[in-house]
Design an enzyme around this catalytic site. Structure first.
Site, PDB file in Angstrom:
ATOM      1  N   GLU A   1       0.881  -1.184   0.000  1.00 45.56           N
ATOM      2  CA  GLU A   1       0.000   0.000   0.000  1.00 45.56           C
ATOM      3  C   GLU A   1       0.915   1.230   0.000  1.00 45.56           C
ATOM      4  OE1 GLU A   1      -2.355   0.522   3.560  1.00 45.56           O
ATOM      5  OE2 GLU A   1      -3.757   1.922   2.600  1.00 45.56           O
TER       6      GLU A   1
ATOM      7  N   ASP B   1     -12.499  -0.565   1.968  1.00 48.75           N
ATOM      8  CA  ASP B   1     -11.472  -0.334   2.994  1.00 48.75           C
ATOM      9  C   ASP B   1     -12.070   0.301   4.259  1.00 48.75           C
ATOM     10  OD1 ASP B   1      -8.954  -0.521   4.077  1.00 48.75           O
ATOM     11  OD2 ASP B   1      -8.017   0.992   2.791  1.00 48.75           O
ATOM     12  N   ASP B   2     -12.190   1.617   4.277  1.00 51.52           N
ATOM     13  CA  ASP B   2     -12.734   2.339   5.442  1.00 51.52           C
ATOM     14  C   ASP B   2     -13.754   3.370   4.942  1.00 51.52           C
ATOM     15  OD1 ASP B   2     -10.784   1.346   7.627  1.00 51.52           O
ATOM     16  OD2 ASP B   2      -9.464   2.012   6.008  1.00 51.52           O
TER      17      ASP B   2
HETATM   18  N1  ADE Z   1      -6.396  -0.097   8.913  1.00 49.85           N
HETATM   19  C1  ADE Z   1      -7.544   0.403   8.440  1.00 49.85           C
HETATM   20  N2  ADE Z   1      -7.398   0.780   7.159  1.00 49.85           N
HETATM   21  C2  ADE Z   1      -6.118   0.505   6.819  1.00 49.85           C
HETATM   22  C3  ADE Z   1      -5.366   0.651   5.629  1.00 49.85           C
HETATM   23  N3  ADE Z   1      -5.874   1.186   4.520  1.00 49.85           N
HETATM   24  N4  ADE Z   1      -4.082   0.273   5.645  1.00 49.85           N
HETATM   25  C4  ADE Z   1      -3.545  -0.245   6.753  1.00 49.85           C
HETATM   26  N5  ADE Z   1      -4.214  -0.414   7.887  1.00 49.85           N
HETATM   27  C5  ADE Z   1      -5.498  -0.045   7.923  1.00 49.85           C
HETATM   28 ZN    ZN Z   2      -7.284  -1.982   4.644  1.00 49.77          ZN
END
Ligand code: ADE
Ligand code: ZN
Length: 341
Positions: free
Chosen positions: A203, A281-282
């Site tokens: 990432e 993801d979030d």
């Molecule tokens: N925890 C929550 N979202 C994350 C992300 N995109 N990368 C790493 N840890 C995370």
């Molecule tokens: Zn993640």
């Protein structure tokens, strides 16, 4: 046959599978304030608006600081139930039929919340969503990679009594400086106990971390994996292994992994033969759930219905459901494609 269906309507209607979703990352500000109030916990921000205004990130760590701050208000089984239930209601409205959900126990156990409290609340909501909405799910427990391996081992021990509720283990949080190699021993133990493994890699960290996730952690999926493209031999191996990548377009944009979605490598990855999937993801922090992620990347890269179809099929193949359940999901997607070409 509906030849004129717009790509947006096509995306919104197609049955989808989500594979990269942190339950703590679905914490919408309104629910956060509501739970903070009932738990008598203070939040650094005075209003929903003030909190939302803080959602501007230069990198992963900027985001993680706010994400962990928000998670601090979660204390009771009811809190974890409400959080999970809100996410499931949202994805039900977006035609997501199956989801694989990360949770971060250490974020809560280090504040004194019991492992059982966390997992029981989440599990209760998942069982109810299966019964009432027909949404199936798997839970994946993540180790925080910026904590030490002893804490990860303790967390694995705490998970063993709930093994039937947890499909796999993963690795998340601050990536650079915390390589997969740091967690080899705990992943060995987890696999021996019967857990499938996945890991966030590439990432912000280098392609070398993706290599380590494959070779040392023996993962079944790479979460993100964007930086894999820096290493041709690695890409060849990922293609040969049919290793799925769980790509998160809006996250990549908000955390500045890509400067502009128009430069996102997703289509390049598909053309190279990589098994890419689209995920949120979030979503509470990055501006969208599954449909928003699919639509944003489809618009930016001018993806076709066939591309979207391929990606949803990749997600089914990459999921940890049984072969017979995969067949049912494939039939739903094929049927949709047949009627909406
Ligand atoms: N925890 C929550 N979202 C994350 C992300 N995109 N990368 C790493 N840890 C995370
Ligand atoms: Zn993640």
């Amino acid at each position: 046959m509906n030849n004129n269906i717009l790509i947006e309507d096509f995306i919104n209607g197609i049955p989808k599978v989500e594979l990269h979703l942190h339950i703590e990352g679905t914490f919408e500000p309104e629910l956060m304030f509501q739970i903070a109030k009932r738990n008598n916990v203070s939040i650094k921000f005075n209003s929903v608006r003030e909190l939302k205004d803080a959602y501007s990130f230069n990198n992963l760590q900027d985001f993680l600081n706010i994400y962990y701050e928000g998670a601090n208000v979660l204390l009771t089984q009811q809190d974890f139930y409400d959080l999970t239930n809100a996410y499931l209601e949202k994805i039900h409205s977006q035609n997501v039929h199956h989801c694989e959900i990360f949770f971060d126990p250490q974020t809560h156990t280090k504040r004194g919340v019991n492992f059982e409290t966390i997992i029981s609340g989440i599990h209760e909501a998942l069982v109810q969503a299966k019964e009432e909405k027909g949404i199936s799910s798997n839970l994946i427990m993540c180790f925080l990679r910026d904590m030490d391996i002893e804490s990860a081992f303790n967390t694995l021990e705490e998970a063993i009594p709930f093994k039937n509720w947890i499909k796999g283990v993963g690795l998340d949080s601050a990536e650079v400086g915390n390589p997969p190699s740091k967690f080899k021993d705990v992943f060995d133990r987890a696999r021996a106990a019967g857990f499938i493994t996945v890991a966030h890699a590439g990432e912000e960290g280098p392609a070398e971390y993706v290599r380590q996730a494959l070779d040392l952690l023996k993962v079944s999926r790479i979460d993100h994996g964007n930086k894999s493209l820096d290493d041709d031999k690695l890409v060849d191996d990922l293609v040969r292994l049919k290793m799925p990548l769980t790509i998160c377009p809006l996250s990549n944009h908000k955390l500045r992994v890509v400067a502009d979605l128009k430069n996102h490598p997703l289509k390049k990855m598909m053309d190279r033969g990589l098994a890419v999937t689209i995920n949120s993801d979030d979503p509470a922090y990055f501006g969208g759930y599954m449909n928003e992620n699919y639509n944003a990347i489809a618009n930016a890269l001018d993806l076709s219905k066939e591309d979207i179809y391929t990606i949803t099929k990749n997600s089914i193949n990459a999921s940890f459901i049984s072969d017979s359940d995969k067949l049912i999901m494939h039939q739903k997607v094929d049927n949709y494609m047949e009627h909406n070409k």
